[in-house]
Motif scaffolding. Structure first.
Motif, PDB file in Angstrom:
ATOM      1  N   GLY A  90       1.018  -1.140   0.240  1.00  0.00           N
ATOM      2  CA  GLY A  90       0.251  -0.165   0.180  1.00  0.00           C
ATOM      3  C   GLY A  90       0.684   1.275  -0.091  1.00  0.00           C
ATOM      4  O   GLY A  90       1.690   1.387   0.750  1.00  0.00           O
ATOM      5  N   GLY A  91       0.312   2.555  -0.697  1.00  0.00           N
ATOM      6  CA  GLY A  91       1.171   3.106  -1.029  1.00  0.00           C
ATOM      7  C   GLY A  91       0.049   4.950  -1.506  1.00  0.00           C
ATOM      8  O   GLY A  91      -1.076   4.486  -1.842  1.00  0.00           O
ATOM      9  N   GLY A  92       1.262   5.727  -1.967  1.00  0.00           N
ATOM     10  CA  GLY A  92       0.401   6.782  -2.807  1.00  0.00           C
ATOM     11  C   GLY A  92       1.039   6.595  -4.295  1.00  0.00           C
ATOM     12  O   GLY A  92       1.770   5.836  -4.825  1.00  0.00           O
ATOM     13  N   VAL A 107       3.381   7.167 -11.193  1.00  0.00           N
ATOM     14  CA  VAL A 107       3.679   6.633 -11.097  1.00  0.00           C
ATOM     15  C   VAL A 107       3.644   6.185  -9.142  1.00  0.00           C
ATOM     16  O   VAL A 107       2.182   6.872  -8.428  1.00  0.00           O
ATOM     17  CB  VAL A 107       4.921   7.446 -10.312  1.00  0.00           C
ATOM     18  CG1 VAL A 107       5.628   8.108 -11.939  1.00  0.00           C
ATOM     19  CG2 VAL A 107       4.764   9.044  -9.977  1.00  0.00           C
ATOM     20  N   GLY A 108       4.532   5.395  -8.121  1.00  0.00           N
ATOM     21  CA  GLY A 108       3.469   4.684  -7.396  1.00  0.00           C
ATOM     22  C   GLY A 108       4.455   4.283  -6.228  1.00  0.00           C
ATOM     23  O   GLY A 108       5.646   4.352  -6.628  1.00  0.00           O
ATOM     24  N   GLY A 109       4.200   4.299  -4.616  1.00  0.00           N
ATOM     25  CA  GLY A 109       5.432   3.602  -4.039  1.00  0.00           C
ATOM     26  C   GLY A 109       4.957   3.713  -2.867  1.00  0.00           C
ATOM     27  O   GLY A 109       3.917   4.196  -2.877  1.00  0.00           O
ATOM     28  N   HIS A 139       7.170   2.245  -7.901  1.00  0.00           N
ATOM     29  CA  HIS A 139       6.499   1.476  -9.660  1.00  0.00           C
ATOM     30  C   HIS A 139       6.273   3.264 -10.062  1.00  0.00           C
ATOM     31  O   HIS A 139       5.567   3.822 -10.311  1.00  0.00           O
ATOM     32  CB  HIS A 139       5.918   0.241  -9.722  1.00  0.00           C
ATOM     33  CG  HIS A 139       3.840   1.022  -9.230  1.00  0.00           C
ATOM     34  ND1 HIS A 139       3.121   0.704  -9.707  1.00  0.00           N
ATOM     35  CD2 HIS A 139       3.704   1.693  -8.117  1.00  0.00           C
ATOM     36  CE1 HIS A 139       2.515   1.252  -9.369  1.00  0.00           C
ATOM     37  NE2 HIS A 139       2.307   1.763  -8.658  1.00  0.00           N
ATOM     38  N   GLY A 140       6.354   3.113 -12.045  1.00  0.00           N
ATOM     39  CA  GLY A 140       4.919   3.687 -12.859  1.00  0.00           C
ATOM     40  C   GLY A 140       5.048   2.351 -13.982  1.00  0.00           C
ATOM     41  O   GLY A 140       5.897   1.800 -14.352  1.00  0.00           O
ATOM     42  N   ARG A 157       8.174  -2.090 -11.652  1.00  0.00           N
ATOM     43  CA  ARG A 157       8.714  -1.798 -10.622  1.00  0.00           C
ATOM     44  C   ARG A 157       9.598  -2.301 -10.155  1.00  0.00           C
ATOM     45  O   ARG A 157       9.790  -3.618 -10.368  1.00  0.00           O
ATOM     46  CB  ARG A 157       7.443  -2.841 -10.170  1.00  0.00           C
ATOM     47  CG  ARG A 157       6.789  -2.797  -8.464  1.00  0.00           C
ATOM     48  CD  ARG A 157       5.633  -3.735  -8.265  1.00  0.00           C
ATOM     49  NE  ARG A 157       5.392  -4.052  -6.952  1.00  0.00           N
ATOM     50  CZ  ARG A 157       4.449  -3.482  -6.344  1.00  0.00           C
ATOM     51  NH1 ARG A 157       3.943  -2.608  -6.572  1.00  0.00           N
ATOM     52  NH2 ARG A 157       3.966  -3.750  -4.247  1.00  0.00           N
ATOM     53  N   THR A 158      10.196  -1.789  -8.313  1.00  0.00           N
ATOM     54  CA  THR A 158      10.912  -2.495  -7.630  1.00  0.00           C
ATOM     55  C   THR A 158      10.489  -2.861  -6.546  1.00  0.00           C
ATOM     56  O   THR A 158       9.798  -1.431  -5.366  1.00  0.00           O
ATOM     57  CB  THR A 158      12.470  -2.050  -7.956  1.00  0.00           C
ATOM     58  OG1 THR A 158      13.558  -2.600  -7.773  1.00  0.00           O
ATOM     59  CG2 THR A 158      12.406  -0.395  -7.660  1.00  0.00           C
ATOM     60  N   LEU A 159      11.321  -3.220  -5.798  1.00  0.00           N
ATOM     61  CA  LEU A 159      10.665  -3.448  -4.237  1.00  0.00           C
ATOM     62  C   LEU A 159      12.485  -3.437  -3.503  1.00  0.00           C
ATOM     63  O   LEU A 159      13.562  -4.780  -3.592  1.00  0.00           O
ATOM     64  CB  LEU A 159      10.967  -5.135  -3.748  1.00  0.00           C
ATOM     65  CG  LEU A 159      10.627  -5.335  -2.089  1.00  0.00           C
ATOM     66  CD1 LEU A 159       9.403  -4.226  -1.241  1.00  0.00           C
ATOM     67  CD2 LEU A 159       9.378  -6.545  -2.409  1.00  0.00           C
ATOM     68  N   LEU A 160      12.864  -2.896  -2.627  1.00  0.00           N
ATOM     69  CA  LEU A 160      13.954  -2.761  -1.857  1.00  0.00           C
ATOM     70  C   LEU A 160      14.171  -3.054  -0.468  1.00  0.00           C
ATOM     71  O   LEU A 160      13.519  -2.519   0.207  1.00  0.00           O
ATOM     72  CB  LEU A 160      14.827  -1.047  -2.638  1.00  0.00           C
ATOM     73  CG  LEU A 160      14.743  -1.014  -3.642  1.00  0.00           C
ATOM     74  CD1 LEU A 160      14.977   0.178  -3.958  1.00  0.00           C
ATOM     75  CD2 LEU A 160      16.027  -2.568  -4.884  1.00  0.00           C
ATOM     76  N   GLY A 161      15.262  -3.215  -0.130  1.00  0.00           N
ATOM     77  CA  GLY A 161      15.558  -3.172   1.172  1.00  0.00           C
ATOM     78  C   GLY A 161      14.733  -3.787   2.494  1.00  0.00           C
ATOM     79  O   GLY A 161      14.646  -4.179   3.483  1.00  0.00           O
TER      80      GLY A 161
END
Length: 186
Positions: A90-92, A107-109, A139-140, A157-161
């Motif tokens: 979930g995010g903006g 775009v979102g994250g 992502h975008g 999309r990417t996932l990090l951390g």
């Protein structure tokens, strides 16, 4: 009492003025970056669903679920290796809306929770284990309106951390993902 002439709105495109509420289905491929954990199954097929809602002026929120799976047959001594991940996020989100074109970039994250695991029938350092992790995604993409209700899109999309401990191996579930989107405006 005279309140003046009525406000004319006939020059405003309805699609531009209307806030966005949409449900999207995703299908694509995911490439995990940590070869120590994912090894032969670092490339996985991904499916997902997402709800996104514009609150005001292109800015909104998104929530969704993604799942991925990859299988490699006969890796070591004819053993099969399977990798899988389930993700809630979930995010903006921000839509770059315009009133004249069918293309809408976005775009979102936000934050993602991921349950990931590997099952290796041959045993080894990562034989059969799973772990939970939290990461940050971004992502975008672009959406193309087929009509007032239906759209197609492309999403990167990417996932990090992230941080995983699978048996004796420490690593992560960070990834890059690319896919197509079929969506419905609500």
């Amino acid at each position: 009492e005279d309140s003046g002439p009525p406000l004319r709105r006939d020059y405003i495109d309805d699609r531009y003025e209307r806030s966005i509420r949409q449900l999207s289905l995703f299908a694509g491929g995911r490439d995990f970056s940590d070869s120590d954990i994912w090894g032969d199954v670092d490339g996985e097929f991904t499916l997902g669903i997402e709800y996104a809602h514009e609150v005001r002026d292109g800015l909104g929120f998104e929530v969704g679920a993604l799942g991925s799976i990859g299988t490699e047959d006969g890796v070591t001594g004819n053993a099969d290796v399977t990798g899988a991940a389930a993700e809630l996020y979930g995010g903006g989100r921000y839509w770059f809306k315009n009133d004249r074109r069918r293309w809408t970039p976005y775009v979102g994250g936000g934050l993602a929770m991921l349950l990931a695991g590997v099952d290796n029938d041959a045993g080894g350092q990562v034989a059969d284990d799973q772990d939970f992790t939290i990461g940050v995604y971004a992502h975008g993409g672009v959406q193309y309106d087929l009509n007032d209700t239906l759209f197609l899109g492309l999403d990167l999309r990417t996932l990090l951390g992230t941080d995983l401990e699978l048996e004796t191996v420490s690593g992560d579930a960070d990834y890059w993902q690319l896919g197509v989107v079929l969506g419905f405006r609500l």
